[in-house]
Every structure is written in structure tokens, then in C-alpha cells.
Design a protein around this motif. Structure first.
Motif, PDB file in Angstrom:
ATOM      1  N   UNK A  55       0.836  -1.206   0.000  1.00  0.00           N
ATOM      2  CA  UNK A  55       0.000   0.000   0.000  1.00  0.00           C
ATOM      3  C   UNK A  55       0.870   1.254   0.000  1.00  0.00           C
ATOM      4  N   UNK A  56       1.900   1.272   0.839  1.00  0.00           N
ATOM      5  CA  UNK A  56       2.801   2.425   0.894  1.00  0.00           C
ATOM      6  C   UNK A  56       3.466   2.650  -0.459  1.00  0.00           C
ATOM      7  N   UNK A  57       3.964   1.582  -1.053  1.00  0.00           N
ATOM      8  CA  UNK A  57       4.634   1.707  -2.345  1.00  0.00           C
ATOM      9  C   UNK A  57       3.696   2.233  -3.421  1.00  0.00           C
ATOM     10  N   UNK A  58       2.502   1.677  -3.505  1.00  0.00           N
ATOM     11  CA  UNK A  58       1.554   2.086  -4.552  1.00  0.00           C
ATOM     12  C   UNK A  58       1.167   3.552  -4.410  1.00  0.00           C
ATOM     13  N   UNK A  59       0.802   3.960  -3.191  1.00  0.00           N
ATOM     14  CA  UNK A  59       0.297   5.327  -2.995  1.00  0.00           C
ATOM     15  C   UNK A  59       1.407   6.356  -3.147  1.00  0.00           C
ATOM     16  N   UNK A  60       2.535   6.137  -2.478  1.00  0.00           N
ATOM     17  CA  UNK A  60       3.598   7.132  -2.541  1.00  0.00           C
ATOM     18  C   UNK A  60       4.293   7.139  -3.899  1.00  0.00           C
ATOM     19  N   UNK A  61       4.416   5.985  -4.527  1.00  0.00           N
ATOM     20  CA  UNK A  61       4.977   5.945  -5.873  1.00  0.00           C
ATOM     21  C   UNK A  61       4.102   6.710  -6.854  1.00  0.00           C
ATOM     22  N   UNK A  62       2.792   6.485  -6.770  1.00  0.00           N
ATOM     23  CA  UNK A  62       1.860   7.204  -7.640  1.00  0.00           C
ATOM     24  C   UNK A  62       1.845   8.698  -7.328  1.00  0.00           C
ATOM     25  N   UNK A 213       4.676   4.810  -9.871  1.00  0.00           N
ATOM     26  CA  UNK A 213       5.249   6.058 -10.383  1.00  0.00           C
ATOM     27  C   UNK A 213       5.148   6.122 -11.900  1.00  0.00           C
ATOM     28  N   UNK A 214       5.566   5.052 -12.577  1.00  0.00           N
ATOM     29  CA  UNK A 214       5.581   5.066 -14.045  1.00  0.00           C
ATOM     30  C   UNK A 214       4.177   5.197 -14.610  1.00  0.00           C
ATOM     31  N   UNK A 215       3.206   4.452 -14.066  1.00  0.00           N
ATOM     32  CA  UNK A 215       1.838   4.515 -14.597  1.00  0.00           C
ATOM     33  C   UNK A 215       1.196   5.878 -14.325  1.00  0.00           C
ATOM     34  N   UNK A 216       1.434   6.453 -13.143  1.00  0.00           N
ATOM     35  CA  UNK A 216       0.873   7.769 -12.834  1.00  0.00           C
ATOM     36  C   UNK A 216       1.462   8.839 -13.752  1.00  0.00           C
ATOM     37  N   UNK A 217       2.781   8.801 -13.944  1.00  0.00           N
ATOM     38  CA  UNK A 217       3.425   9.771 -14.829  1.00  0.00           C
ATOM     39  C   UNK A 217       2.949   9.587 -16.265  1.00  0.00           C
ATOM     40  N   UNK A 329      12.011  10.825  -8.518  1.00  0.00           N
ATOM     41  CA  UNK A 329      11.719   9.861  -9.581  1.00  0.00           C
ATOM     42  C   UNK A 329      12.928   8.977  -9.849  1.00  0.00           C
ATOM     43  N   UNK A 330      14.103   9.585  -9.924  1.00  0.00           N
ATOM     44  CA  UNK A 330      15.330   8.806 -10.154  1.00  0.00           C
ATOM     45  C   UNK A 330      15.541   7.808  -9.015  1.00  0.00           C
ATOM     46  N   UNK A 331      15.363   8.269  -7.771  1.00  0.00           N
ATOM     47  CA  UNK A 331      15.598   7.395  -6.624  1.00  0.00           C
ATOM     48  C   UNK A 331      14.571   6.274  -6.537  1.00  0.00           C
ATOM     49  N   UNK A 332      13.333   6.543  -6.958  1.00  0.00           N
ATOM     50  CA  UNK A 332      12.296   5.512  -6.884  1.00  0.00           C
ATOM     51  C   UNK A 332      12.411   4.500  -8.025  1.00  0.00           C
ATOM     52  N   UNK A 333      12.949   4.942  -9.153  1.00  0.00           N
ATOM     53  CA  UNK A 333      13.085   4.030 -10.290  1.00  0.00           C
ATOM     54  C   UNK A 333      14.383   3.238 -10.212  1.00  0.00           C
TER      55      UNK A 333
END
Length: 357
Positions: A55-62, A213-217, A329-333
């Protein structure tokens, strides 16, 4: 076990609400972590469900991906600034890693994650199980985050900064609280979860954060003038979960651990700040951008905190936000290019010898 999960969630949400109402930057995260840690110290058996990490990954990544749009990407036409950002991040990471690995004698994985300039959520979801290995990295990042908040208060003043920070989520979340906004996000989260499950099979660290992150962007670039916005209550819920996770990870540290981790965290934070000052000074001369604007853009900190401070000081908030979104974005990818095995704790040699006997 379900009872422990429920109590942990209630305490994390209560602490997060108190922290949010305080008006402090990242108060919801600090409040949740503090209350859960206090409860653990008083003997409550607390635990977060395995799904909390997802849940944390999905929400904060998005949330990070939702900040990216075509205008932002066009704003990085000046490759000198982009190069400066990447060079500054690389220098911060290399210097912090070298100190933790060579001087503090942390393992390679601990040193790498402890030196990452920001992105605590990404680090938290990579550190694996509870224990001292996880606690030392979490503690180092907490020291960096608190030191940054103190620096922000000294620069912008507590009253101004708090007001701007409190107002920022409302401005960013316009239209996100509707049923349509929640429906769009849930569809995106479902797609990110499905894609994350595939990436997880290839042992990729933090897969759901990357896919979110990728899908939201990508959705924002496709929708153009009608960008997706992650509903604020969901972001606050994710921050509460993350705070609860932090509190539980820190529950077993001793006084000697605190002294050791505090020293390591303060030194790495000082190194990071020093490198940021040096890089901002150099690239200020090369690009003509004001030093303070570049410093606020490249110092590792939360997007909301740094943008709010830039607003309070009139320091080109759009430019500051762009740099921090790209940095995050760089750090999350980055985990896409790493192997999950490197983040697993090395076995204790003494314990291994005992087991062999």
C-alpha cells in the motif's frame, strides 16, 4: 495477530492525525512514528500487516509520478541544471556511502541505503525485516529528515513555513476528493499492482513503487490538461502506515545504538549538506541561477517541504519542485536496476558458528 495489526493501525492513524493538526512539516509521519514507538516501549506487541508495504509503495509511488507532466519535462531543457542535479546526487551518495562503509563499518547494503539522499519510503520498503540492520538505516534517515526540517525553520521561519506547507496539499489536491478521482486512482493502483506482481517475480526491489510512479506519470502525459491527482486522504493514510513501520523498526534500539546511529546520521547529513552547498555554488556560477534556489532544489528533502519553503521565500517554487520531483523519480526508479539479494541482511557469523555446532 489481527488484533496487533488493528491496534498498530489505530495508533499510527491517531499519531498521524495529531502530527498533521500540529502544522509541523511531515508532522503526520513523525506523529505516527512517535506514538507507535512509545506504545512499543510500553510493552504493546505491535506489527504491521505484510500488505502495508504494498500500500505504501503504490500510494507514494503514484504520488510522485502524479507530479510529473509535460510542462515539467520541458522545463528541464537546460541540460546544465539537469547535469548538476545528477552530479550532486551522485556525489552525495558516493560520499555518504564511503563514510558509512569505510569509517562506520556498515555493510555495503546498509551503507548504500543509509546514504541515499532522501526517498525514505523507498529505503523503508527495501530494508526487509525488523532488526538492527533496518533500524540503523531508518535512524540515519530520520536524523537527516529532522536536520533538514530544522534548517527549513531557520531559513523560512516556523510560522511562515507551517502555513505554506499546510496549504500546499489542498492546492495540489483540487478535484482529487471526488468519487471519480478515487475511481481513477483505484484503477491505476490495480494496474500498478498487477504490473508490480510481474516485476516481483524477477526479484526487483520496491516493484509497486516503480510501477505506481511510471503509470501515474504516463497517465498524466496522456491526459494532458486533466492530470491525475492522488487523493490527499490516501496519501495521509500511507504516511501513517510508513510512520507506524518506522516506529516498529526503531523499537529495539539501545542507548549505545542511538549514540552510534546518531553520530553516523549527523556526519552523513553534514557531508550531504556540504556537497549541496559546494555544487549549488559551482552551478550558480555556471548557469546564473541564484545559489539559494539551487541549494533548495538539490538538498535532499520532501517535495512538499522544499516547495513550501521556496514559496515562503519567493525562490522559484516551480523550479524547486521540478528538481525535487526528478530527484525522487530517479531514486524511486533506481531499484529497477538492482538485485533484491543485495538488500538482504548478511548472516551473523557468531550465530552461524553456533548453529553449525
Amino acid at each position: 495477530m489481527l488484533r496487533n495489526f488493528a491496534i498498530t493501525l489505530l495508533l499510527a492513524c491517531a499519531g498521524s492525525a495529531l502530527g498533521y493538526l500540529s502544522g509541523l512539516p511531515l508532522g503526520q509521519l513523525l506523529g505516527a512514528a512517535g506514538l507507535v514507538l512509545l506504545a512499543c516501549r510500553f510493552g504493546l506487541a505491535l506489527a504491521t500487516p505484510p500488505a502495508a508495504i504494498v500500500v505504501i509503495q503504490l500510494i507514494l509511488g503514484a504520488s510522485v509520478g502524479a507530479l510529473l507532466n509535460a510542462e515539467m519535462l520541458e522545463g528541464m531543457a537546460d541540460l546544465t541544471v539537469l547535469a548538476g542535479l545528477l552530479i550532486c546526487m551522485s556525489a552525495q551518495l558516493a560520499a555518504g556511502f564511503t563514510w558509512l562503509y569505510r569509517v562506520e563499518k556498515w555493510t555495503r547494503a546498509e551503507s548504500l541505503l543509509g546514504a541515499v539522499p532522501g526517498a525514505m519510503a523507498a529505503v523503508m520498503t527495501l530494508t526487509g525485516e525488523e532488526g538492527k540492520t533496518s533500524a540503523k538505516m531508518v535512524f540515519a534517515h530520520m536524523v537527516r529528515m529532522i536536520a533538514l526540517l530544522v534548517a527549513v525553520f531557520l531559513i523560512a521561519g516556523p510560522q511562515e513555513g507551517s502555513q505554506e506547507i499546510a496549504a500546499l496539499p489542498d492546492e495540489a489536491a483540487t478535484g482529487a476528493g471526488t468519487l471519480a478521482g478515487y475511481a481513477i486512482f483505484l484503477l491505476l493502483a490495480a494496474a500498478a499492482y498487477a504490473a508490480g506482481r510481474v516485476l516481483e517475480r524477477f526479484a526487483m526491489p520496491a516493484p509497486y513503487m516503480v510501477t505506481g510512479l511510471i503509470l501515474a506519470a504516463g497517465t498524466n502525459l496522456w491526459r494532458g490538461s486533466d492530470p491525475i491527482v492522488v487523493p490527499e486522504p490516501l496519501v495521509l493514510f500511507a504516511m501513517a502506515l510508513l510512520g507506524g513501520l518506522i516506529g516498529i523498526r526503531l523499537k529495539d534500539i539501545t542507548r549505545s545504538d542511538i549514540a552510534s546511529y546518531l553520530r553516523a546520521g549527523l556526519i552523513v547529513t553534514s557531508i550531504t549538506f556540504g556537497i549541496t552547498v559546494a555544487m549549488a555554488s559551482l552551478f550558480s556560477l555556471l548557469t546564473g541561477q541564484p545559489f539559494l534556489v539551487l541549494f533548495m532544489s538539490w538538498v535532499p528533502g520532501g517535495v512538499e517541504v522544499m516547495v513550501a519553503t521556496a514559496l515562503a521565500l519567493g525562490l522559484e517554487p516551480a523550479f524547486v519542485m521540478l528538481n525535487h520531483v526528478l530527484r525522487m523519480s530517479v531514486l524511486h526508479i533506481a531499484p529497477m536496476f538492482m538485485n533484491r539479494e543485495m538488500f538482504r541482511s548478511a548472516p551473523d557469523p557468531i550465530q552461524t558458528m553456533t548453529d553449525d555446532r
